[in-house]
Design a protein around this motif. Structure first.
Motif, short mmCIF file in Angstrom:
data_model
loop_
_atom_site.label_atom_id
_atom_site.label_comp_id
_atom_site.label_asym_id
_atom_site.label_seq_id
_atom_site.Cartn_x
_atom_site.Cartn_y
_atom_site.Cartn_z
N ARG A 38 0.84 -1.21 0.00
CA ARG A 38 0.00 0.00 0.00
C ARG A 38 0.87 1.26 0.00
NH1 ARG A 38 -5.14 1.22 3.90
NH2 ARG A 38 -6.03 2.76 2.51
N ARG B 117 2.46 2.33 -3.30
CA ARG B 117 1.59 2.96 -4.32
C ARG B 117 1.99 4.41 -4.55
NH1 ARG B 117 -4.38 1.19 -2.20
NH2 ARG B 117 -4.10 -1.06 -2.40
N SER B 118 2.46 5.07 -3.49
CA SER B 118 2.78 6.49 -3.60
C SER B 118 4.22 6.82 -3.18
CB SER B 118 1.81 7.31 -2.75
OG SER B 118 1.88 6.91 -1.40
N GLN C 47 6.82 -7.63 -7.92
CA GLN C 47 6.58 -6.27 -8.43
C GLN C 47 7.79 -5.68 -9.16
OE1 GLN C 47 3.58 -4.81 -8.35
NE2 GLN C 47 2.81 -6.65 -7.34
#
Length: 71
Positions: free
Chosen positions: A25, A28-29, A53
């Motif tokens: 999570r 993501r940023s 990933q």
């Protein structure tokens, strides 16, 4: 936050898969994340997440892990 600063996640006391979910999570940023985790399975889970990933993974010591996007 500057791009060079890693987001820090304190996942101590959390059982897997929570440390990996929190890291995913945050990534993501963020371009880099450090995770403190004391679940013995965390290293394996975080390394698998990074591999899946295409992120870098480094175990920095007992219970401290770093994930980063490849440049």
């Amino acid at each position: 936050m500057p791009a060079s600063e890693a987001v820090h996640i304190d996942a101590r006391g959390m059982k897997c898969p929570w440390p990996a979910l929190r890291a995913a999570r945050a990534m993501r940023s963020a371009d880099a994340v450090t995770v403190e985790a004391d679940d013995p399975v965390a290293a394996t889970e975080l390394e698998a997440l990074a591999r899946q990933q295409g992120w870098g993974f480094v175990a920095q010591g007992s219970g401290l892990f770093a994930l980063s996007r490849s440049s």
